[in-house]
Write a protein that holds these residues in place. Sequence first.
Motif, PDB file in Angstrom:
ATOM      1  N   LYS A  51      32.957 -17.540  -7.949  1.00  0.00           N
ATOM      2  CA  LYS A  51      33.924 -17.754  -9.039  1.00  0.00           C
ATOM      3  C   LYS A  51      33.474 -18.907  -9.939  1.00  0.00           C
ATOM      4  CE  LYS A  51      38.583 -19.554  -9.834  1.00  0.00           C
ATOM      5  NZ  LYS A  51      38.061 -20.834 -10.378  1.00  0.00           N
ATOM      6  N   GLU A  52      33.058 -20.034  -9.341  1.00  0.00           N
ATOM      7  CA  GLU A  52      32.614 -21.179 -10.115  1.00  0.00           C
ATOM      8  C   GLU A  52      31.356 -20.842 -10.911  1.00  0.00           C
ATOM      9  OE1 GLU A  52      34.329 -24.432 -10.163  1.00  0.00           O
ATOM     10  OE2 GLU A  52      35.694 -22.830  -9.594  1.00  0.00           O
ATOM     11  N   ALA A  53      30.474 -20.050 -10.324  1.00  0.00           N
ATOM     12  CA  ALA A  53      29.257 -19.652 -11.023  1.00  0.00           C
ATOM     13  C   ALA A  53      29.584 -18.849 -12.274  1.00  0.00           C
ATOM     14  CB  ALA A  53      28.361 -18.842 -10.090  1.00  0.00           C
ATOM     15  N   VAL A  54      30.534 -17.926 -12.148  1.00  0.00           N
ATOM     16  CA  VAL A  54      30.939 -17.107 -13.295  1.00  0.00           C
ATOM     17  C   VAL A  54      31.552 -17.991 -14.381  1.00  0.00           C
ATOM     18  CG1 VAL A  54      32.540 -15.315 -14.061  1.00  0.00           C
ATOM     19  CG2 VAL A  54      31.263 -15.021 -11.929  1.00  0.00           C
ATOM     20  N   GLU A  55      32.332 -19.008 -13.974  1.00  0.00           N
ATOM     21  CA  GLU A  55      32.952 -19.924 -14.943  1.00  0.00           C
ATOM     22  C   GLU A  55      31.882 -20.713 -15.702  1.00  0.00           C
ATOM     23  OE1 GLU A  55      35.849 -23.874 -14.875  1.00  0.00           O
ATOM     24  OE2 GLU A  55      35.995 -22.404 -13.255  1.00  0.00           O
ATOM     25  N   ILE A  56      30.885 -21.212 -14.981  1.00  0.00           N
ATOM     26  CA  ILE A  56      29.812 -21.981 -15.618  1.00  0.00           C
ATOM     27  C   ILE A  56      29.007 -21.096 -16.565  1.00  0.00           C
ATOM     28  CG2 ILE A  56      27.615 -23.155 -15.176  1.00  0.00           C
ATOM     29  CD1 ILE A  56      28.918 -24.198 -12.576  1.00  0.00           C
ATOM     30  N   LEU A  57      28.695 -19.886 -16.147  1.00  0.00           N
ATOM     31  CA  LEU A  57      27.931 -18.975 -17.000  1.00  0.00           C
ATOM     32  C   LEU A  57      28.705 -18.625 -18.260  1.00  0.00           C
ATOM     33  CD1 LEU A  57      26.415 -16.606 -14.287  1.00  0.00           C
ATOM     34  CD2 LEU A  57      25.175 -18.239 -15.714  1.00  0.00           C
TER      35      LEU A  57
ATOM     36  N   ARG B 169      20.816 -26.349 -27.306  1.00  0.00           N
ATOM     37  CA  ARG B 169      20.352 -25.078 -26.741  1.00  0.00           C
ATOM     38  C   ARG B 169      19.752 -25.298 -25.347  1.00  0.00           C
ATOM     39  NH1 ARG B 169      16.878 -20.466 -29.970  1.00  0.00           N
ATOM     40  NH2 ARG B 169      16.964 -18.875 -28.349  1.00  0.00           N
ATOM     41  N   PHE B 170      18.967 -26.366 -25.186  1.00  0.00           N
ATOM     42  CA  PHE B 170      18.386 -26.668 -23.875  1.00  0.00           C
ATOM     43  C   PHE B 170      19.489 -26.912 -22.855  1.00  0.00           C
ATOM     44  CE2 PHE B 170      16.796 -29.364 -20.540  1.00  0.00           C
ATOM     45  CZ  PHE B 170      15.513 -28.898 -20.288  1.00  0.00           C
ATOM     46  N   LYS B 171      20.546 -27.648 -23.268  1.00  0.00           N
ATOM     47  CA  LYS B 171      21.641 -27.962 -22.357  1.00  0.00           C
ATOM     48  C   LYS B 171      22.392 -26.694 -21.948  1.00  0.00           C
ATOM     49  CE  LYS B 171      22.091 -32.616 -24.177  1.00  0.00           C
ATOM     50  NZ  LYS B 171      22.839 -33.532 -25.050  1.00  0.00           N
ATOM     51  N   ALA B 172      22.589 -25.771 -22.896  1.00  0.00           N
ATOM     52  CA  ALA B 172      23.245 -24.507 -22.562  1.00  0.00           C
ATOM     53  C   ALA B 172      22.389 -23.705 -21.590  1.00  0.00           C
ATOM     54  CB  ALA B 172      23.501 -23.700 -23.839  1.00  0.00           C
ATOM     55  N   ASN B 173      21.078 -23.725 -21.809  1.00  0.00           N
ATOM     56  CA  ASN B 173      20.170 -23.022 -20.896  1.00  0.00           C
ATOM     57  C   ASN B 173      20.171 -23.668 -19.509  1.00  0.00           C
ATOM     58  OD1 ASN B 173      19.406 -21.184 -22.861  1.00  0.00           O
ATOM     59  ND2 ASN B 173      17.621 -22.366 -23.509  1.00  0.00           N
ATOM     60  N   ALA B 174      20.282 -25.006 -19.475  1.00  0.00           N
ATOM     61  CA  ALA B 174      20.334 -25.714 -18.194  1.00  0.00           C
ATOM     62  C   ALA B 174      21.589 -25.318 -17.422  1.00  0.00           C
ATOM     63  CB  ALA B 174      20.317 -27.224 -18.428  1.00  0.00           C
ATOM     64  N   ALA B 175      22.720 -25.225 -18.133  1.00  0.00           N
ATOM     65  CA  ALA B 175      23.965 -24.806 -17.482  1.00  0.00           C
ATOM     66  C   ALA B 175      23.850 -23.366 -16.989  1.00  0.00           C
ATOM     67  CB  ALA B 175      25.133 -24.940 -18.454  1.00  0.00           C
ATOM     68  N   THR B 176      23.179 -22.521 -17.762  1.00  0.00           N
ATOM     69  CA  THR B 176      22.977 -21.130 -17.343  1.00  0.00           C
ATOM     70  C   THR B 176      22.153 -21.069 -16.058  1.00  0.00           C
ATOM     71  OG1 THR B 176      23.085 -20.314 -19.617  1.00  0.00           O
ATOM     72  CG2 THR B 176      21.994 -18.906 -18.008  1.00  0.00           C
ATOM     73  N   ALA B 177      21.104 -21.876 -15.989  1.00  0.00           N
ATOM     74  CA  ALA B 177      20.275 -21.914 -14.784  1.00  0.00           C
ATOM     75  C   ALA B 177      21.096 -22.369 -13.578  1.00  0.00           C
ATOM     76  CB  ALA B 177      19.087 -22.851 -15.001  1.00  0.00           C
ATOM     77  N   SER B 178      21.960 -23.368 -13.792  1.00  0.00           N
ATOM     78  CA  SER B 178      22.825 -23.842 -12.709  1.00  0.00           C
ATOM     79  C   SER B 178      23.762 -22.733 -12.240  1.00  0.00           C
ATOM     80  CB  SER B 178      23.649 -25.043 -13.179  1.00  0.00           C
ATOM     81  OG  SER B 178      22.826 -26.125 -13.515  1.00  0.00           O
TER      82      SER B 178
ATOM     83  N   LEU C 214      23.927 -20.934  -8.563  1.00  0.00           N
ATOM     84  CA  LEU C 214      25.161 -20.968  -7.788  1.00  0.00           C
ATOM     85  C   LEU C 214      25.617 -19.558  -7.423  1.00  0.00           C
ATOM     86  CD1 LEU C 214      27.036 -23.171  -6.733  1.00  0.00           C
ATOM     87  CD2 LEU C 214      28.462 -22.855  -8.746  1.00  0.00           C
ATOM     88  N   LEU C 215      25.437 -18.611  -8.338  1.00  0.00           N
ATOM     89  CA  LEU C 215      25.815 -17.223  -8.070  1.00  0.00           C
ATOM     90  C   LEU C 215      24.976 -16.644  -6.930  1.00  0.00           C
ATOM     91  CD1 LEU C 215      27.467 -14.741  -8.875  1.00  0.00           C
ATOM     92  CD2 LEU C 215      25.676 -14.186 -10.546  1.00  0.00           C
ATOM     93  N   VAL C 216      23.675 -16.876  -6.978  1.00  0.00           N
ATOM     94  CA  VAL C 216      22.788 -16.399  -5.914  1.00  0.00           C
ATOM     95  C   VAL C 216      23.182 -17.023  -4.581  1.00  0.00           C
ATOM     96  CG1 VAL C 216      20.411 -16.427  -5.061  1.00  0.00           C
ATOM     97  CG2 VAL C 216      20.870 -15.917  -7.471  1.00  0.00           C
ATOM     98  N   LEU C 217      23.484 -18.323  -4.613  1.00  0.00           N
ATOM     99  CA  LEU C 217      23.889 -19.020  -3.396  1.00  0.00           C
ATOM    100  C   LEU C 217      25.164 -18.431  -2.813  1.00  0.00           C
ATOM    101  CD1 LEU C 217      23.670 -21.403  -1.418  1.00  0.00           C
ATOM    102  CD2 LEU C 217      24.964 -22.757  -3.061  1.00  0.00           C
ATOM    103  N   GLY C 218      26.166 -18.216  -3.662  1.00  0.00           N
ATOM    104  CA  GLY C 218      27.431 -17.663  -3.184  1.00  0.00           C
ATOM    105  C   GLY C 218      27.268 -16.308  -2.542  1.00  0.00           C
ATOM    106  N   LEU C 219      26.488 -15.443  -3.156  1.00  0.00           N
ATOM    107  CA  LEU C 219      26.248 -14.118  -2.588  1.00  0.00           C
ATOM    108  C   LEU C 219      25.469 -14.220  -1.274  1.00  0.00           C
ATOM    109  CD1 LEU C 219      25.344 -12.177  -5.862  1.00  0.00           C
ATOM    110  CD2 LEU C 219      27.505 -12.105  -4.590  1.00  0.00           C
ATOM    111  N   GLY C 220      24.534 -15.182  -1.218  1.00  0.00           N
ATOM    112  CA  GLY C 220      23.784 -15.389   0.010  1.00  0.00           C
ATOM    113  C   GLY C 220      24.671 -15.860   1.152  1.00  0.00           C
TER     114      GLY C 220
ATOM    115  N   LEU D 194      27.000 -31.138 -18.336  1.00  0.00           N
ATOM    116  CA  LEU D 194      27.678 -32.184 -17.578  1.00  0.00           C
ATOM    117  C   LEU D 194      28.970 -31.666 -16.965  1.00  0.00           C
ATOM    118  CD1 LEU D 194      27.104 -35.193 -19.998  1.00  0.00           C
ATOM    119  CD2 LEU D 194      25.864 -34.646 -17.896  1.00  0.00           C
ATOM    120  N   ARG D 195      29.691 -30.809 -17.685  1.00  0.00           N
ATOM    121  CA  ARG D 195      30.899 -30.202 -17.118  1.00  0.00           C
ATOM    122  C   ARG D 195      30.543 -29.374 -15.888  1.00  0.00           C
ATOM    123  NH1 ARG D 195      32.046 -29.073 -22.533  1.00  0.00           N
ATOM    124  NH2 ARG D 195      31.743 -26.840 -22.266  1.00  0.00           N
ATOM    125  N   ALA D 196      29.376 -28.745 -15.911  1.00  0.00           N
ATOM    126  CA  ALA D 196      28.945 -27.932 -14.772  1.00  0.00           C
ATOM    127  C   ALA D 196      28.815 -28.785 -13.512  1.00  0.00           C
ATOM    128  CB  ALA D 196      27.615 -27.244 -15.084  1.00  0.00           C
ATOM    129  N   THR D 197      28.293 -30.005 -13.636  1.00  0.00           N
ATOM    130  CA  THR D 197      28.144 -30.866 -12.460  1.00  0.00           C
ATOM    131  C   THR D 197      29.506 -31.250 -11.892  1.00  0.00           C
ATOM    132  OG1 THR D 197      28.064 -32.914 -13.782  1.00  0.00           O
ATOM    133  CG2 THR D 197      25.972 -31.801 -13.338  1.00  0.00           C
TER     134      THR D 197
END
Length: 206
Positions: free
Chosen positions: A184-190, A71-80, A84-90, A138-141
């Motif tokens: 796009k990558e952010a949406v895939e990770i989420l 669960r922590f790892k899934a939450n970590a990927a969500t945070a990533s 990334l989504l905020v960065l892309g929009l910025g 790890l896949r997110a990285t």
Amino acid sequence: MSDCGCHHEAKDGGERRILVIALALNALMAVVGGVAGWIGQSTGLLADALDMLSDAAAYAIGLAAIGRSARFKANAATASGIALLVLGLGLLLEVIRRIGAGAEPESGWMIATATLSLAVNLTVLRLLAPLKQGEVHLRATWIFTRADVIANVGVIAAGVLVLLLGSPYPDYVIGSLIGLYVVKEAVEILSEARKARRPAVADDQR
């Protein structure tokens, strides 16, 4: 014979070493790319530098998640993914701002810096290859670094076009494309994080 946990410790240790190296390289190139983008007035380089900074944050999250619960790892990927989504929009907003304000990107800075970033990212991608079939954080990285390689090639191509055409618009275009690709990558990770969270939540409820 009881399991001493040595295999998991070795596996976690190997993942940690890879992520520490990736974190250091990306943090360094984020600084180099940001300075070069500012001096060279390149939206593409600034976008690339911010992308690498987000990667460094993703690796830091990955390090924190090693040895933790699913669960922590899934939450970590969500945070990533959210970062990334905020960065892309910025990035997209920055491109719009620069088009309005005007800029004169310098092709030499673009080509040289993006080539150096490409060499670093190819090295990191090779290091991360064993992790791309691993757990979601790890896949997110690996996804982040794959996006960086594509972005580096795009900035190099844009730098060549700026040089040949004498126009800033190739730089604006690559900045926009990097921003869209990052989204796009952010949406895939989420999406992957959401799928990984379901069984983790089910296990917690048992």
